[in-house]
Structure formats: C-alpha cells, structure tokens
Write a protein that holds these residues in place. Structure first.
Motif, PDB file in Angstrom:
ATOM      1  N   UNK A  80     -13.548   5.249  -2.936  1.00  0.00           N
ATOM      2  CA  UNK A  80     -12.330   4.443  -3.126  1.00  0.00           C
ATOM      3  C   UNK A  80     -12.131   3.670  -1.758  1.00  0.00           C
ATOM      4  N   UNK A  81     -11.339   2.774  -1.622  1.00  0.00           N
ATOM      5  CA  UNK A  81     -11.137   1.892  -0.570  1.00  0.00           C
ATOM      6  C   UNK A  81      -9.572   2.289  -0.155  1.00  0.00           C
ATOM      7  N   UNK A  82      -9.391   2.736   1.231  1.00  0.00           N
ATOM      8  CA  UNK A  82      -8.117   2.972   1.501  1.00  0.00           C
ATOM      9  C   UNK A  82      -7.341   2.039   2.664  1.00  0.00           C
ATOM     10  N   UNK A  83      -6.212   1.899   2.595  1.00  0.00           N
ATOM     11  CA  UNK A  83      -5.379   1.008   3.627  1.00  0.00           C
ATOM     12  C   UNK A  83      -4.892   1.988   4.477  1.00  0.00           C
ATOM     13  N   UNK A  84      -5.189   2.321   5.556  1.00  0.00           N
ATOM     14  CA  UNK A  84      -4.846   3.230   6.315  1.00  0.00           C
ATOM     15  C   UNK A  84      -3.682   2.745   7.341  1.00  0.00           C
ATOM     16  N   UNK A  85      -3.228   3.785   8.191  1.00  0.00           N
ATOM     17  CA  UNK A  85      -2.029   3.654   8.990  1.00  0.00           C
ATOM     18  C   UNK A  85      -2.221   2.505  10.007  1.00  0.00           C
ATOM     19  N   UNK A  86      -3.496   2.455  10.355  1.00  0.00           N
ATOM     20  CA  UNK A  86      -3.684   1.382  11.294  1.00  0.00           C
ATOM     21  C   UNK A  86      -3.880   0.153  10.814  1.00  0.00           C
ATOM     22  N   UNK A  87      -3.494   0.004   9.541  1.00  0.00           N
ATOM     23  CA  UNK A  87      -3.809  -1.368   8.780  1.00  0.00           C
ATOM     24  C   UNK A  87      -5.254  -1.730   8.638  1.00  0.00           C
ATOM     25  N   UNK A  88      -6.223  -0.866   8.503  1.00  0.00           N
ATOM     26  CA  UNK A  88      -7.526  -1.077   8.147  1.00  0.00           C
ATOM     27  C   UNK A  88      -7.830  -0.835   6.841  1.00  0.00           C
ATOM     28  N   UNK A  89      -8.547  -1.412   6.194  1.00  0.00           N
ATOM     29  CA  UNK A  89      -9.374  -1.288   4.728  1.00  0.00           C
ATOM     30  C   UNK A  89     -10.540  -0.567   5.042  1.00  0.00           C
ATOM     31  N   UNK A  90     -10.612   0.786   4.597  1.00  0.00           N
ATOM     32  CA  UNK A  90     -11.891   1.375   4.808  1.00  0.00           C
ATOM     33  C   UNK A  90     -12.326   2.029   3.603  1.00  0.00           C
TER      34      UNK A  90
END
Length: 477
Positions: free
Chosen positions: A165-175
């Motif tokens: 899955x792709x996750x938008x994390x707390x740093x605003x990065x899509x990983x």
C-alpha cells in the motif's frame, strides 16, 4: 375550532420530537461515528479528492498544530475516525479502481473504494476477494486499518491478503509500504487504526470466484468445537463458514447452528455468477429484528424464524461473491438516545464452550440487552502488531442494544468489563474497533505488543499529527 385543534396537535408533535431528540447523540453540529457514543465538535471535515490536496492538508495541520483523523464509512465505534477540534479527512470519494491484473490475480484500488466496488470490478473476470467483512459496504482503507476478518476460514485476517500500500506519512511524504519496502510499517499500519498516516491506495491479492453449496447443521455449544475441527476445518472444500448462537430465552447460549459454503465444481460459474444488487425481505426482516430488540418473546420468534430460513437454504447454490455480500440493512437502528453497539470476543477454539458458560452466567446477572451473536473463525496471525488472533480463534460478534446516556453507559461499561474478565481467563482477546469499554489493564493483558506499538507511533509521528480517540483511550497517559 378544527384549525386550532390541528395546530395544538402539531405543536404537541413538535414538542415531543424536540424532547426525544434533545440528546447529545442527535446534536447536528457534532461529529460522531456509528455508535454515537462520543459526539464532539471538529475543526472541519475535508473530502479527500487528490494526493496534492492531502499533502497540503498534512502540511497545514503541522503548521497550525492541528490533528488529522481519517474516516471511511465510520462504522468503527470507538472514536477511531475523529478527534476533538481536529480535521477529519473523509476518504469515501477517493475511490477509484486503479488497476486489475486477472492473470496475477491482483487489484490496486484507492483507499476509499468499497468491497462492493471491488466485487463489481473483478466478478466479470471470475475473481473474488480473499478476505473481507461479511458485508461489502466498508472501505478498503478502513478495513485494513482494523485488519478485518470475515467468513473465509482459509485466508486468515485481511493482512494476509495485502500485497502493498502507499502511505502519506506525518512528514507529508508518500511512501510505498510492503513486506520488503518500509517493512517495519507494514504490521503497524495494518490494524493500526489510522495512527501512522493516510492510506492512499492498496494492492490486494485476489482468489477465484467459485460456486458453493450451502449446508446447515444444528448443534449444542458443547459440540461446536469438535464439530468445527472434524467436519468443517478438516474438509478443504468448505471455504466459508459462519455460526449463530441463540439469544432466545428458551435456548439461551446453549443452542446454535452453522452455515457452511462448500465448493461444488459440478455447478458452472458461468450463468450463476450474476451479482445480487439489493437486499431481499428487508421490511419483514426488520420487523422481526425489532421484535427481537424490544421483547424477550420476540427473540424466541426470531430464532425460530432464523432456523427455518437457513434450513430452507440447505443445498442451495451460491457464488462466492454473492456469499460475501451479506445483508445488514434489516439490523439498522437509529433511535435517539439509544443504539445497537458491537463487541467482539476472540476465544481459542478449544475453549469456546468454557467461555460461553461463563458468558452466560455474567449475562444472567447483568442488565444487558444482547440481540445477536454470530461466530466466525480466524486463523492465527503472527504478523500484525496488534494481532487479535494470537491463536486459531472463534470470533463471537455480539450485538447489544444500549442507552447512550452517561449514567447508563457507566453501568454498561462495568458489565462489559466483567465479560472481558471471562474472555481473558480463557486466553482470549477482543476486537479494538468497537466501544472502549475495557479497562486499560484489560487492554494491556489482551494485547501484549501494545507498548511497542505506541512507541513506534511516537517515533513515526512525534508531533501526533494523526490522532483519534483510540490513542487517547489506550495509550494510558
């Protein structure tokens, strides 16, 4: 004169409606989930539309020291999808099917897509979902956030069906997150209740759609574990299974029946795989369930009707996709000041009868309005950080009708904690998407990995950008 009487009647009706609805759970300016137990004011609700918008939203939240919560269909019942004065991201519009590979049997969908969306997309290719809840109304993002399970007895909880899955994390990065990329996050996010970021899209492994023959068997509670091991689990042709436990006064928690879905290669899929579009018999079923909800004699009537109905299904053929589209509308209840709430207990297979006996004793002493119990099976899950299936478990999904007033909830909470003591005594656990009635000590006993889970939450999101009431209720600070 007649106009005056009509006006007085209208005023009386309006006054009655005002009194009945002048309760916190009916506040039109408050945000809540399906339970209506925790209505609060939020800063705003944002409809998720595109990735750039969501990245900007995370950046704004960090700058303004706001919290972000993620909502789908909001059927969780413990404040998992919102937080006071925070931003709620409604992901239901973020719902496209991105790709489908019929040969590899995989599908990639945005997190707001529902299981119905997936079924509609894969059914023409002779494919089906491996694991999902009994109903297909929920979003994929919400389902993997609670690591859902269902009627399939071969594929375990949902984490086993997720490829990446792709996750938008707390740093605003899509990983990209999988078992090989950012692998540490994989078991944290799946069953992590939205505390690590916004799930953008998910790649799922699929299985074949196939035709099943339905069989139904009646038995006692004491017989069920042996029956399941010898006649269900030992038969590889049985793919789906569910059981129901009586809450009728005459057979209270002693009588039950099972429904099995056995693969039948003699019935062709082609011509029998058309997806059913609407629920049948909603009105009479709803009437019967309301009798079940309101009167003890209604439970005997509802149980008798259920047994006759499923006995009538004996030998019927059904496709996997249709078997995984269970009815739910007849159970809906939205009365002011009261609601139906779920609790779910996971009990090791061999300890099922012992738990039910203890459960029965507590219920006879406590004033709890138990409406329905279904039993499912879930394989042991050693992957999810907050695994509820720490052994091969039976899941008892219990529907209670409860008043929502604070004083009543205090009484109900104490009764629920007594039940949880009985669960823990049998080495069981309970499901976290529902109302947080357990004590902090009960949570810690049921989930020994919780301390490490919260440590990782604080490491990946030290500013607590992603926040909800699950964190507040269970972190213990």
């Amino acid at each position: 004169m007649k106009k005056g009487i009509a006006l007085l009647l209208l005023l009386a009706v309006c006054l009655l409606n005002y009194v009945q609805n002048d309760v916190p759970d009916q506040d039109p300016f408050a945000f809540a989930d399906y339970s209506r137990l925790h209505p609060v004011k939020v800063e705003r609700v944002v409809q998720g539309q595109e990735e750039r918008q969501l990245v900007a939203l995370i950046q704004e939240a960090k700058q303004k020291h706001l919290t972000v919560s993620i909502a789908g269909k909001r059927h969780s019942q413990g404040g998992h999808t919102y937080y006071k004065d925070g931003i709620v991201v409604d992901m239901t519009s973020f719902n496209r099917i991105l790709s489908l590979d019929p040969v590899a049997k995989t599908i990639r969908v945005q997190a707001g897509a529902t299981w119905e969306d997936i079924q509609n997309a894969v059914n023409p290719y002779g494919l089906s979902v491996r694991t999902m809840q009994s109903q297909n109304i929920f979003t994929v993002g919400g389902s993997i956030s609670i690591n859902a399970h269902g009627r399939d007895i071969r594929n375990g909880s949902l984490i086993q069906s997720v490829q990446s899955f792709r996750l938008l994390n707390a740093d605003g990065e899509m990983i990209e997150v999988s078992r090989s990329e950012h692998a540490e996050l994989f078991p944290l996010v799946l069953g992590g209740y939205g505390l690590f970021g916004i799930i953008l899209d998910v790649t799922l492994n699929l299985t074949d759609n196939e035709m099943y023959t339905i069989t139904s068997d009646a038995m006692s509670v004491e017989e069920y574990s042996t029956y399941f091991n010898n006649h269900v689990l030992a038969n590889p042709a049985i793919r789906l299974h569910i059981a129901r436990l009586s809450v009728a006064p005459d057979t209270f928690l002693s009588e039950m029946y099972s429904i099995n879905y056995q693969a039948d290669p003699t019935v062709p899929l082609q011509g029998n795989d058309r997806l059913k579009k609407r629920e049948s018999w909603v009105i009479p079923s709803k009437l019967l369930f309301n009798l079940n909800r309101s009167f003890t004699w209604g439970r005997d009537a509802f149980w008798s009707w259920q047994k006759r109905y499923f006995a009538g299904q004996q030998g019927r053929s059904i496709s996997r996709n249709n078997a995984m589209r269970s009815e739910s509308e007849f159970m809906e209840d939205r009365q002011a000041g009261e609601n139906d709430v779920l609790q779910e207990y996971f009990i090791p297979v061999g300890k099922f009868a012992a738990f039910v006996e203890a459960f029965r004793s507590v219920l006879r002493e406590e004033d709890l309005n138990l409406l329905n119990i279904t039993v499912r099976y879930v394989n042991r899950d050693e992957e999810a950080a907050l695994s509820y299936a720490q052994a091969d478990m039976f899941a008892l999904v219990c529907l209670y009708h409860v008043p929502l007033a604070a004083g009543d909830q205090t009484r109900i909470k104490a009764a629920m904690q007594r039940i949880l003591d009985a669960v823990l005594k049998q080495d069981g656990t309970y499901y976290l998407p529902y109302a947080p009635y357990p004590t902090l000590e009960q949570f810690q006993a049921a989930y020994p990995g919780q301390a490490a889970f919260f440590q990782m939450k604080d490491r990946y999101d030290p500013g607590h950008v992603f926040m909800n009431y699950f964190y507040e209720d269970y972190k213990g600070e």
